[in-house]
Design a protein around this motif. Structure first.
Motif, PDB file in Angstrom:
ATOM      1  N   PRO A  23       0.823  -1.188  -0.019  1.00  0.00           N
ATOM      2  CA  PRO A  23       0.054  -0.298   0.142  1.00  0.00           C
ATOM      3  C   PRO A  23       0.939   1.105  -0.118  1.00  0.00           C
ATOM      4  CG  PRO A  23      -0.623  -1.578   1.793  1.00  0.00           C
ATOM      5  CD  PRO A  23       0.684  -2.249   1.157  1.00  0.00           C
ATOM      6  N   HIS A  24       1.759   1.481   1.037  1.00  0.00           N
ATOM      7  CA  HIS A  24       2.705   2.549   1.008  1.00  0.00           C
ATOM      8  C   HIS A  24       4.152   2.346   0.901  1.00  0.00           C
ATOM      9  CE1 HIS A  24      -1.149   2.828   3.646  1.00  0.00           C
ATOM     10  NE2 HIS A  24      -1.318   3.880   2.856  1.00  0.00           N
ATOM     11  N   PRO A  25       4.947   3.295   0.594  1.00  0.00           N
ATOM     12  CA  PRO A  25       6.416   3.173   0.704  1.00  0.00           C
ATOM     13  C   PRO A  25       6.529   2.731   2.426  1.00  0.00           C
ATOM     14  CG  PRO A  25       5.687   5.272  -0.292  1.00  0.00           C
ATOM     15  CD  PRO A  25       4.493   4.669   0.132  1.00  0.00           C
ATOM     16  N   ASP A  26       7.372   1.729   2.483  1.00  0.00           N
ATOM     17  CA  ASP A  26       7.882   1.446   3.973  1.00  0.00           C
ATOM     18  C   ASP A  26       7.328   0.013   4.144  1.00  0.00           C
ATOM     19  OD1 ASP A  26       5.484   1.714   5.481  1.00  0.00           O
ATOM     20  OD2 ASP A  26       6.362   3.595   6.469  1.00  0.00           O
ATOM     21  N   ASP A  27       5.896  -0.327   3.773  1.00  0.00           N
ATOM     22  CA  ASP A  27       5.333  -1.426   3.942  1.00  0.00           C
ATOM     23  C   ASP A  27       6.121  -2.850   3.521  1.00  0.00           C
ATOM     24  OD1 ASP A  27       3.341  -0.450   5.308  1.00  0.00           O
ATOM     25  OD2 ASP A  27       2.212   0.046   3.480  1.00  0.00           O
ATOM     26  N   ALA A  28       6.839  -2.500   2.407  1.00  0.00           N
ATOM     27  CA  ALA A  28       7.546  -3.854   1.843  1.00  0.00           C
ATOM     28  C   ALA A  28       8.695  -4.177   2.627  1.00  0.00           C
ATOM     29  CB  ALA A  28       7.866  -3.499   0.422  1.00  0.00           C
ATOM     30  N   GLU A  29       9.343  -3.183   3.176  1.00  0.00           N
ATOM     31  CA  GLU A  29      10.659  -3.382   3.945  1.00  0.00           C
ATOM     32  C   GLU A  29      10.167  -3.850   5.420  1.00  0.00           C
ATOM     33  OE1 GLU A  29      10.213  -0.396   1.804  1.00  0.00           O
ATOM     34  OE2 GLU A  29      11.469  -1.260   0.779  1.00  0.00           O
ATOM     35  N   LEU A  30       9.076  -3.457   6.048  1.00  0.00           N
ATOM     36  CA  LEU A  30       8.856  -3.693   7.301  1.00  0.00           C
ATOM     37  C   LEU A  30       8.110  -5.197   7.244  1.00  0.00           C
ATOM     38  CD1 LEU A  30       6.837  -0.590   8.636  1.00  0.00           C
ATOM     39  CD2 LEU A  30       9.006  -1.446   9.636  1.00  0.00           C
ATOM     40  N   THR A  31       7.252  -5.449   6.306  1.00  0.00           N
ATOM     41  CA  THR A  31       6.858  -6.932   6.442  1.00  0.00           C
ATOM     42  C   THR A  31       7.461  -7.829   5.730  1.00  0.00           C
ATOM     43  OG1 THR A  31       5.591  -6.356   4.491  1.00  0.00           O
ATOM     44  CG2 THR A  31       4.558  -5.586   6.366  1.00  0.00           C
ATOM     45  N   GLY A 162       4.541  -5.575 -24.760  1.00  0.00           N
ATOM     46  CA  GLY A 162       5.258  -6.457 -23.736  1.00  0.00           C
ATOM     47  C   GLY A 162       4.507  -7.073 -22.441  1.00  0.00           C
ATOM     48  N   GLN A 163       3.148  -6.862 -22.662  1.00  0.00           N
ATOM     49  CA  GLN A 163       2.258  -7.433 -21.466  1.00  0.00           C
ATOM     50  C   GLN A 163       1.513  -8.353 -22.287  1.00  0.00           C
ATOM     51  OE1 GLN A 163      -0.441  -3.889 -21.024  1.00  0.00           O
ATOM     52  NE2 GLN A 163       0.787  -3.541 -18.990  1.00  0.00           N
ATOM     53  N   GLU A 164       1.258  -9.611 -21.371  1.00  0.00           N
ATOM     54  CA  GLU A 164       0.374 -10.667 -21.987  1.00  0.00           C
ATOM     55  C   GLU A 164      -0.165 -11.099 -20.718  1.00  0.00           C
ATOM     56  OE1 GLU A 164       3.897 -14.139 -22.252  1.00  0.00           O
ATOM     57  OE2 GLU A 164       3.835 -12.400 -23.865  1.00  0.00           O
ATOM     58  N   PRO A 165      -1.381 -12.105 -20.826  1.00  0.00           N
ATOM     59  CA  PRO A 165      -2.062 -12.802 -19.926  1.00  0.00           C
ATOM     60  C   PRO A 165      -1.053 -13.488 -19.041  1.00  0.00           C
ATOM     61  CG  PRO A 165      -3.463 -12.638 -21.931  1.00  0.00           C
ATOM     62  CD  PRO A 165      -2.196 -12.111 -22.200  1.00  0.00           C
ATOM     63  N   HIS A 166      -1.101 -13.637 -17.756  1.00  0.00           N
ATOM     64  CA  HIS A 166      -0.237 -14.092 -17.132  1.00  0.00           C
ATOM     65  C   HIS A 166      -0.638 -14.850 -15.681  1.00  0.00           C
ATOM     66  CE1 HIS A 166       3.902 -14.956 -15.339  1.00  0.00           C
ATOM     67  NE2 HIS A 166       3.468 -14.495 -14.275  1.00  0.00           N
ATOM     68  N   SER A 167      -0.332 -16.131 -15.442  1.00  0.00           N
ATOM     69  CA  SER A 167      -0.538 -16.898 -14.056  1.00  0.00           C
ATOM     70  C   SER A 167       0.564 -16.854 -13.218  1.00  0.00           C
ATOM     71  CB  SER A 167      -0.863 -18.245 -14.381  1.00  0.00           C
ATOM     72  OG  SER A 167      -1.790 -18.532 -15.259  1.00  0.00           O
ATOM     73  N   VAL A 168       0.350 -16.676 -12.169  1.00  0.00           N
ATOM     74  CA  VAL A 168       1.450 -16.521 -11.161  1.00  0.00           C
ATOM     75  C   VAL A 168       1.298 -18.043 -10.317  1.00  0.00           C
ATOM     76  CG1 VAL A 168       1.386 -14.388 -10.533  1.00  0.00           C
ATOM     77  CG2 VAL A 168       0.063 -15.621  -8.791  1.00  0.00           C
ATOM     78  N   ASP A 169       2.485 -18.667  -9.920  1.00  0.00           N
ATOM     79  CA  ASP A 169       2.627 -20.007  -9.249  1.00  0.00           C
ATOM     80  C   ASP A 169       2.049 -19.887  -7.854  1.00  0.00           C
ATOM     81  OD1 ASP A 169       3.579 -20.819 -11.647  1.00  0.00           O
ATOM     82  OD2 ASP A 169       5.790 -20.785 -10.931  1.00  0.00           O
ATOM     83  N   GLY A 170       2.426 -18.745  -7.101  1.00  0.00           N
ATOM     84  CA  GLY A 170       2.205 -18.605  -5.636  1.00  0.00           C
ATOM     85  C   GLY A 170       1.821 -17.197  -5.369  1.00  0.00           C
ATOM     86  N   ILE A 171       1.163 -16.863  -4.216  1.00  0.00           N
ATOM     87  CA  ILE A 171       1.009 -15.684  -3.697  1.00  0.00           C
ATOM     88  C   ILE A 171       1.575 -15.998  -2.165  1.00  0.00           C
ATOM     89  CG2 ILE A 171      -0.548 -13.859  -2.971  1.00  0.00           C
ATOM     90  CD1 ILE A 171      -2.153 -14.782  -5.275  1.00  0.00           C
ATOM     91  N   ALA A 172       2.273 -15.033  -1.741  1.00  0.00           N
ATOM     92  CA  ALA A 172       2.645 -14.798  -0.038  1.00  0.00           C
ATOM     93  C   ALA A 172       1.945 -14.073   0.474  1.00  0.00           C
ATOM     94  CB  ALA A 172       4.003 -15.048  -0.111  1.00  0.00           C
ATOM     95  N   PHE A 173       1.304 -14.086   1.694  1.00  0.00           N
ATOM     96  CA  PHE A 173       0.572 -12.935   2.307  1.00  0.00           C
ATOM     97  C   PHE A 173       1.489 -12.806   3.694  1.00  0.00           C
ATOM     98  CE2 PHE A 173      -3.220 -15.268   0.262  1.00  0.00           C
ATOM     99  CZ  PHE A 173      -3.628 -14.177  -0.732  1.00  0.00           C
ATOM    100  N   ALA A 174       1.791 -11.417   3.603  1.00  0.00           N
ATOM    101  CA  ALA A 174       2.828 -11.041   4.840  1.00  0.00           C
ATOM    102  C   ALA A 174       1.751 -10.583   5.668  1.00  0.00           C
ATOM    103  CB  ALA A 174       3.671  -9.871   4.477  1.00  0.00           C
ATOM    104  N   VAL A 175       2.065 -10.744   7.152  1.00  0.00           N
ATOM    105  CA  VAL A 175       1.271 -10.433   8.247  1.00  0.00           C
ATOM    106  C   VAL A 175      -0.029 -10.887   8.230  1.00  0.00           C
ATOM    107  CG1 VAL A 175       0.668  -8.223   9.538  1.00  0.00           C
ATOM    108  CG2 VAL A 175       2.235  -7.867   7.845  1.00  0.00           C
ATOM    109  N   SER A 176       0.202 -12.215   8.245  1.00  0.00           N
ATOM    110  CA  SER A 176      -1.204 -13.112   8.248  1.00  0.00           C
ATOM    111  C   SER A 176      -1.399 -13.563   9.668  1.00  0.00           C
ATOM    112  CB  SER A 176      -0.831 -14.234   7.082  1.00  0.00           C
ATOM    113  OG  SER A 176      -1.974 -15.257   7.198  1.00  0.00           O
ATOM    114  N   SER A 177      -2.647 -13.964  10.081  1.00  0.00           N
ATOM    115  CA  SER A 177      -2.986 -14.576  11.071  1.00  0.00           C
ATOM    116  C   SER A 177      -3.029 -16.008  10.947  1.00  0.00           C
ATOM    117  CB  SER A 177      -4.403 -14.365  11.287  1.00  0.00           C
ATOM    118  OG  SER A 177      -4.732 -12.915  11.463  1.00  0.00           O
ATOM    119  N   HIS A 178      -2.851 -16.639   9.945  1.00  0.00           N
ATOM    120  CA  HIS A 178      -2.676 -18.192   9.503  1.00  0.00           C
ATOM    121  C   HIS A 178      -1.514 -18.435   8.587  1.00  0.00           C
ATOM    122  CE1 HIS A 178      -6.571 -18.439  11.225  1.00  0.00           C
ATOM    123  NE2 HIS A 178      -7.074 -17.417  10.418  1.00  0.00           N
ATOM    124  N   PRO A 179      -0.379 -17.974   9.227  1.00  0.00           N
ATOM    125  CA  PRO A 179       1.114 -18.461   8.441  1.00  0.00           C
ATOM    126  C   PRO A 179       1.170 -19.653   8.316  1.00  0.00           C
ATOM    127  CG  PRO A 179       1.532 -17.577  10.603  1.00  0.00           C
ATOM    128  CD  PRO A 179       0.199 -17.389  10.539  1.00  0.00           C
TER     129      PRO A 179
END
Ligand SMILES: [Zn+2]
Length: 252
Positions: A23-31, A162-179
């Motif tokens: 969401p904001h500058p600093d969130d990536a580093e902190l989490t 340069g863009q094309e439909p794309h699937s990701v292999d995984g999503i990692a949720f930081a700050v999760s209640s269920h890590p």
């Protein structure tokens, strides 16, 4: 039979191309800063996508939105560089006032189709007691964007060169209640702290020393202890398949 036995959880540390949406500058580093540094040191390419411009981030009544946004942009670039990240996509929404999730999601789909990551790191949109609307909306828009990005008929007119439909292999949720995943960040801990401290406008020395520093250290040590490490970051790692019509997905 649990869904986790049917669909394996991908290994975040095996990712080669990672997009961190925050969401904001600093969130990536902190989490997730320790994990980002670990990934880049293993040769992975990591890109950032900041939903907002950070323009609400000041308690100084004489500060303007334009001025603090410019300061924070510079701080974010330096923090990212500290972790080995040079590719930053700014969605440019106003800090504190993200529009509806669909508007945000559409812009994120475009970034995913351009960056083509195998993994996305973002915040957990189902975090209980998260009051900040930018955090809730960014995380939900990110996971929805990951689901929509593979479909050619989702926002077809947005697909540029340069863009094309794309699937990701995984999503990692930081700050999760269920890590379900703990990353040992002991070797990158110092770099994470250095990157956090690049956000000088947010973490002035006394505030960092007395509040954020001790809290981050204690929480990271607590997470690390789960795997016998000095410091850790934990995530809820899933695939987009887990994230649709499975009632037991929360316990993956
Ligand atoms: Zn934030």
């Amino acid at each position: 039979m649990d869904i986790k036995d049917l669909i394996p959880i991908p290994d975040l540390l095996e990712a080669k191309n990672v997009l961190v949406i925050f969401p904001h500058p600093d969130d990536a580093e902190l989490t997730a800063g320790g994990t980002v540094a670990l990934l880049t040191s293993k040769g992975a390419k990591v890109s950032y996508c900041s939903a907002t411009d950070g323009s609400m981030g000041s308690f100084d009544p004489s500060m303007t939105r334009e001025k603090i946004a410019a300061i924070r942009k510079e701080e974010q670039v330096r923090a990212a560089e500290t972790l080995g990240v040079r590719d930053i996509h700014w969605l440019g929404f106003s800090d504190g006032f993200l529009p509806d999730i669909e508007t945000v999601r559409r812009k994120m789909v475009a970034v995913i189709r351009l960056v083509k990551p195998d993994f996305i790191i973002t915040l957990d949109p189902w975090l209980t007691y998260e009051a900040h609307p930018d955090h809730r909306k960014t995380a939900m828009a990110a996971v929805e964007a990951a689901m929509y990005a593979p479909f050619p008929l989702a926002y077809p007119d947005d697909i540029k060169e340069g863009q094309e439909p794309h699937s990701v292999d995984g999503i990692a949720f930081a700050v999760s209640s269920h890590p379900n995943t703990v990353i040992d960040i002991t070797e990158t801990w110092e770099r994470k702290i250095a990157a956090c401290l690049c956000h000088k406008s947010q973490f002035q020395e006394p505030v960092w020393k007395n509040v954020f520093g001790p809290i981050l250290t204690a929480k990271s040590a607590e997470i690390g202890r789960k795997i016998g490490a000095a410091f850790g970051e934990d995530f809820k790692v899933m695939t987009t398949t887990h994230l649709h019509i499975f009632a037991d997905a929360w316990q993956v």
